[in-house]
Design an enzyme around this catalytic site. Sequence first.
Site, mmCIF file in Angstrom:
data_model
loop_
_atom_site.group_PDB
_atom_site.id
_atom_site.type_symbol
_atom_site.label_atom_id
_atom_site.label_comp_id
_atom_site.label_asym_id
_atom_site.label_seq_id
_atom_site.Cartn_x
_atom_site.Cartn_y
_atom_site.Cartn_z
ATOM 1 N N GLY A 43 -2.964 12.947 -5.115
ATOM 2 C CA GLY A 43 -2.099 11.898 -4.585
ATOM 3 C C GLY A 43 -1.384 12.235 -3.286
ATOM 4 O O GLY A 43 -1.080 11.343 -2.490
ATOM 5 N N ASP A 99 3.334 13.316 -4.067
ATOM 6 C CA ASP A 99 3.296 11.905 -3.674
ATOM 7 C C ASP A 99 4.483 11.142 -4.261
ATOM 8 O O ASP A 99 5.181 10.426 -3.568
ATOM 9 C CB ASP A 99 1.967 11.241 -4.089
ATOM 10 N N VAL A 153 3.121 1.669 -7.980
ATOM 11 C CA VAL A 153 2.752 1.529 -6.566
ATOM 12 C C VAL A 153 1.460 2.279 -6.258
ATOM 13 O O VAL A 153 1.142 3.274 -6.909
ATOM 14 C CB VAL A 153 3.880 2.016 -5.628
ATOM 15 N N ARG A 165 -6.349 4.605 -3.018
ATOM 16 C CA ARG A 165 -5.757 5.725 -2.283
ATOM 17 C C ARG A 165 -5.881 5.527 -0.770
ATOM 18 O O ARG A 165 -5.084 6.044 0.005
ATOM 19 C CB ARG A 165 -6.448 7.052 -2.642
#
Length: 180
Positions: A43, A99, A153, A165
């Site tokens: 992430g 992230d 999100v 992504r």
Amino acid sequence: MINDIEKVYYSEETLRSIVQRLGKQISEDYKGKNLLLVSVLKGSVIFMADLMRAITVPCAIDFMCVSSYKNKTESSGVVKIIKDLDIDLQGYDVLIVEDILDSGKTLSYLKKILLSRNPKSIKICTLLDKPERRAVDDIFADYSGAEVPDEFVVGYGLDYDEKYRNLPFIGVLKREIYEK
Ligand code: IMP
Ligand code: MG
């Protein structure tokens, strides 16, 4: 892909200024230190790539991959190391790059493992923070880009079921997508 997004939270432009601010702060704080950025895959990969270019002091980088997810949107608390670091942490001022800080279970576990390897210091930098969701009391972000409410999100590295992504912004997924 874009039709699955309910609303945009942070545009590309906003993300750029968030990352610049964090980079500047980190560069001041780590002057004369031995900075190692540890990116938590997958992430944080886009955030990491942008953040390291916003940092103006020397730094080393490494990557770690852990899995904490039993289902697609909730942390299980069980964390497995999929890929470990290559670099020996002794003597490094480690900054974990994440992230999103959600329940905090993943980072709580990760920080303990990394601390046991005797780094000089260890701190956490997260792009997004969901403070409402915190389920552990020993984890907070030393550097945080922005807070988000309790909504799922995606984009800018964050996924749902390995998708989205590559969206250049952070947005909220339509409920019908993850409640299918
Ligand atoms: P925690 O252990 O609950 O803090 O989970 C942290 C990890 O869950 C993050 O690194 C993300 O991979 C994932 N995660 C948590 N919330 C979201 C979200 O809103 N969108 C995408 N991934 C998320
Ligand atoms: Mg993650």
